[in-house]
Structure formats: C-alpha cells, structure tokens
Design a protein around this motif. Structure first.
Motif, mmCIF file in Angstrom:
data_model
loop_
_atom_site.group_PDB
_atom_site.id
_atom_site.type_symbol
_atom_site.label_atom_id
_atom_site.label_comp_id
_atom_site.label_asym_id
_atom_site.label_seq_id
_atom_site.Cartn_x
_atom_site.Cartn_y
_atom_site.Cartn_z
ATOM 1 N N ALA A 90 4.637 19.726 25.470
ATOM 2 C CA ALA A 90 3.987 19.220 26.691
ATOM 3 C C ALA A 90 3.326 17.863 26.419
ATOM 4 C CB ALA A 90 2.947 20.232 27.187
ATOM 5 N N VAL A 91 2.652 17.751 25.258
ATOM 6 C CA VAL A 91 1.995 16.469 24.917
ATOM 7 C C VAL A 91 3.047 15.379 24.740
ATOM 8 C CG1 VAL A 91 0.651 15.258 23.147
ATOM 9 C CG2 VAL A 91 -0.078 17.516 23.928
ATOM 10 N N HIS A 92 4.151 15.698 24.083
ATOM 11 C CA HIS A 92 5.178 14.674 23.856
ATOM 12 C C HIS A 92 5.754 14.175 25.185
ATOM 13 C CE1 HIS A 92 5.819 16.452 19.560
ATOM 14 N NE2 HIS A 92 4.705 15.757 19.680
ATOM 15 N N TRP A 93 6.050 15.087 26.113
ATOM 16 C CA TRP A 93 6.623 14.643 27.390
ATOM 17 C C TRP A 93 5.589 13.916 28.242
ATOM 18 C CZ3 TRP A 93 11.331 13.451 28.103
ATOM 19 C CH2 TRP A 93 12.331 14.106 27.391
ATOM 20 N N ALA A 94 4.313 14.342 28.153
ATOM 21 C CA ALA A 94 3.259 13.605 28.877
ATOM 22 C C ALA A 94 3.132 12.189 28.315
ATOM 23 C CB ALA A 94 1.932 14.355 28.768
ATOM 24 N N LEU A 95 3.264 12.064 26.983
ATOM 25 C CA LEU A 95 3.196 10.728 26.375
ATOM 26 C C LEU A 95 4.379 9.871 26.826
ATOM 27 C CD1 LEU A 95 1.912 11.440 22.747
ATOM 28 C CD2 LEU A 95 0.849 9.921 24.427
ATOM 29 N N TYR A 96 5.567 10.455 26.852
ATOM 30 C CA TYR A 96 6.728 9.692 27.345
ATOM 31 C C TYR A 96 6.451 9.196 28.776
ATOM 32 C CZ TYR A 96 9.981 11.044 23.559
ATOM 33 O OH TYR A 96 10.621 11.205 22.352
ATOM 34 N N GLY A 97 5.943 10.105 29.625
ATOM 35 C CA GLY A 97 5.679 9.733 31.020
ATOM 36 C C GLY A 97 4.659 8.608 31.116
ATOM 37 N N LEU A 98 3.567 8.737 30.337
ATOM 38 C CA LEU A 98 2.521 7.707 30.390
ATOM 39 C C LEU A 98 2.989 6.398 29.759
ATOM 40 C CD1 LEU A 98 -0.545 9.954 29.620
ATOM 41 C CD2 LEU A 98 -0.191 8.620 31.703
ATOM 42 N N LEU A 99 3.824 6.510 28.730
ATOM 43 C CA LEU A 99 4.330 5.279 28.095
ATOM 44 C C LEU A 99 5.282 4.533 29.025
ATOM 45 C CD1 LEU A 99 4.854 6.463 24.406
ATOM 46 C CD2 LEU A 99 3.333 4.644 25.212
ATOM 47 N N PHE A 100 5.788 5.220 30.051
ATOM 48 C CA PHE A 100 6.579 4.535 31.077
ATOM 49 C C PHE A 100 5.665 4.022 32.200
ATOM 50 C CE2 PHE A 100 9.309 4.730 34.918
ATOM 51 C CZ PHE A 100 10.181 3.704 34.570
ATOM 52 N N LEU A 101 4.752 4.899 32.625
ATOM 53 C CA LEU A 101 3.882 4.557 33.772
ATOM 54 C C LEU A 101 2.906 3.426 33.441
ATOM 55 C CD1 LEU A 101 3.768 5.682 36.589
ATOM 56 C CD2 LEU A 101 2.041 7.329 35.835
ATOM 57 N N MET A 102 2.391 3.408 32.232
ATOM 58 C CA MET A 102 1.402 2.368 31.859
ATOM 59 C C MET A 102 1.976 0.967 31.992
ATOM 60 S SD MET A 102 -1.597 3.327 31.305
ATOM 61 C CE MET A 102 -2.368 1.869 30.659
ATOM 62 N N PRO A 103 3.073 0.640 31.269
ATOM 63 C CA PRO A 103 3.572 -0.727 31.392
ATOM 64 C C PRO A 103 4.135 -1.017 32.775
ATOM 65 C CG PRO A 103 4.995 0.567 29.928
ATOM 66 C CD PRO A 103 3.805 1.419 30.235
ATOM 67 N N LEU A 104 4.703 0.018 33.438
ATOM 68 C CA LEU A 104 5.239 -0.225 34.791
ATOM 69 C C LEU A 104 4.109 -0.606 35.747
ATOM 70 C CD1 LEU A 104 7.768 -0.123 36.612
ATOM 71 C CD2 LEU A 104 7.122 2.231 37.169
ATOM 72 N N SER A 105 2.993 0.159 35.711
ATOM 73 C CA SER A 105 1.887 -0.156 36.619
ATOM 74 C C SER A 105 1.247 -1.489 36.254
ATOM 75 C CB SER A 105 0.846 0.973 36.613
ATOM 76 O OG SER A 105 0.331 1.176 35.311
ATOM 77 N N GLY A 106 1.203 -1.813 34.932
ATOM 78 C CA GLY A 106 0.671 -3.111 34.514
ATOM 79 C C GLY A 106 1.531 -4.244 35.044
ATOM 80 N N TYR A 107 2.851 -4.048 34.929
ATOM 81 C CA TYR A 107 3.782 -5.080 35.428
ATOM 82 C C TYR A 107 3.595 -5.290 36.936
ATOM 83 C CZ TYR A 107 8.055 -7.376 36.866
ATOM 84 O OH TYR A 107 8.943 -8.265 37.440
ATOM 85 N N VAL A 108 3.535 -4.178 37.685
ATOM 86 C CA VAL A 108 3.411 -4.288 39.148
ATOM 87 C C VAL A 108 2.071 -4.912 39.512
ATOM 88 C CG1 VAL A 108 3.284 -2.974 41.305
ATOM 89 C CG2 VAL A 108 4.987 -2.354 39.571
ATOM 90 N N ARG A 109 0.987 -4.507 38.795
ATOM 91 C CA ARG A 109 -0.332 -5.068 39.078
ATOM 92 C C ARG A 109 -0.317 -6.605 38.937
ATOM 93 N NH1 ARG A 109 -3.974 -7.600 39.790
ATOM 94 N NH2 ARG A 109 -6.169 -7.581 39.182
ATOM 95 N N VAL A 110 0.327 -7.084 37.862
ATOM 96 C CA VAL A 110 0.332 -8.525 37.575
ATOM 97 C C VAL A 110 1.261 -9.275 38.530
ATOM 98 C CG1 VAL A 110 1.056 -10.223 35.840
ATOM 99 C CG2 VAL A 110 -0.384 -8.287 35.178
#
Ligand code: HEM
Length: 181
Positions: A90-110
């Motif tokens: 569960a932790v590994h898949w949550a990390l995969y999800g966040l490692l996608f969502l973090m840079p994606l949301s950063g990119y969209v924010r900028v």
C-alpha cells in the motif's frame, strides 16, 4: 544470500535510487524556497532547481511506472508477515501515486500561473495547460497537501527500510541496494 530472482533488477534499482536522491533534494528545496526571510538570489536558485528537477522527476516516474507494470518485483521474502506485505504494498503504490501527482500539480501550478520552467523553455517546449488563476490555485493547494503526504510516506518508507537493514538484517534492504547482480 539471496538469488538473483529475489532481488530487484539493475534498471529498477537505478530508477529507485536516482529518484530517491532527487526527491530528497526536491522536498527541502520546495519547503525552503517559500519561506519569508531568505535572500532573493537563494529563493530564485531554489525555485529554478525545484521546478526543473521536478519536471525531470515527472519524466522519470512515467518511465518507472511503465517499467514496473512490465517488470513485476521479485516475490516477497517468505519470512514477512502477511500484514507487513500488505502495508508495504500500500505504501509503495501510494508513493507511486504521489510521485506522479506532486510534479504534475507543480507543473500545472507554474504553467497555469504563467511562470517559466527554464529547461522546457530553452528546449522550446510550450505550456501544455492554459493560463488560468483558478487552475493555478487548485494545483497549488493540491501540491501543498500532497507535500505533507509524501513527506510522511517517505519518512515511513525510510524507517521501514532502515529497520530491515540495521535491526533485522534479513536481506530485504539488500534486494534494492545498488551493486548486486
Ligand atoms: C516529486 C516532485 C516534487 C516534490 C516532491 C515537490 C515538493 C514540494 C514541496 C515540499 C513544496 C513546499 C510546499 C508548501 O509547503 O507549500 C513545494 C512547493 C512548490 N513546488 Fe514543488 N515539488 C515537486 C515538483 C514540482 C514541479 C515539477 C514544479 C513545477 C514545475 C513545482 C513547483 C512548485 C512551486 C511553484 C512551489 C511553491 C508553491 C507555491 O507557493 O506556489 N514542484 N514543492
């Protein structure tokens, strides 16, 4: 000792450790660059570092997820309890999800905020989202809340890895450590 079938492949280990180093630099850079009271030049340097390394992480996580879906990890060691395997998964898949969502949301924010991403601009890559304050604010809030979640999960992940490496010495850490055939 474990056989090759019980360790991660070299490509998986390369992706894991290169991303780990970049994430461990990106999180503090992001936290420091938004503080009041730091110099303008340090803030600019950290923002440029954070945005551009963050985009690199977005590319790496896409490669990593594609690789992971085609290359299942080695079987879990038999001595682990079922709950440990479930929590780790569960932790590994949550990390995969966040490692996608973090840079994606950063990119969209900028990009929705109309700001530069120096490496992409130098390469002539246009913004892929429209200029929109509402979208930028939504992405900013997503980035903020996910930053706490990823920091907590990374800490949990490192604590578990160190427990296997230092206390249990059961070979679980060595499955991912670089340099094994
Ligand atoms: C895995 C990749 C990333 C991680 C772990 C990460 C992490 C963080 C963290 C911890 C913060 C501070 C959050 C806060 O306390 O408000 C932050 C802020 C920020 N990040 Fe990222 N980030 C990543 C990728 C990106 C990318 C790709 C961009 C843009 C291209 C970006 C742009 C920003 C901006 C602009 C802020 C300041 C937020 C604001 O106040 O507007 N980040 N990031």
């Amino acid at each position: 000792m474990q056989s090759q079938a019980h360790t991660y492949k070299p490509a998986a280990r390369f992706l894991h450790w290169s991303m780990a180093l970049l994430v461990l630099a990106t999180i503090p850079a992001g936290a420091i660059m938004i503080q009041d009271g730091i110099s303008r030049s340090l803030q600019n340097t950290l923002f440029i570092f954070h945005k551009n390394v963050g985009v690199l992480l977005l590319l790496l996580i896409v490669v990593r997820l594609a690789y992971r879906l085609r290359n299942p990890p080695p079987p879990e060691p038999a001595h682990l309890a079922e709950w440990q395997v479930t929590v780790a998964g569960a932790v590994h898949w949550a990390l995969y999800g966040l490692l996608f969502l973090m840079p994606l949301s950063g990119y969209v924010r900028v990009r929705a905020g109309g700001f530069p991403i120096e490496a992409l601009d130098a390469l002539g890559v246009p913004a892929l989202v429209p200029r929109s304050d509402a979208l930028a604010n939504f992405a900013k809030a997503t980035h903020f809340w996910c930053s706490w979640a990823i920091a907590a999960l990374v800490a949990l992940h490192i604590a578990a890895a160190l427990q296997h490496a230092v206390l249990k010495k059961d070979g679980v850490f060595q499955r991912m450590w670089p340099g094994r055939a």
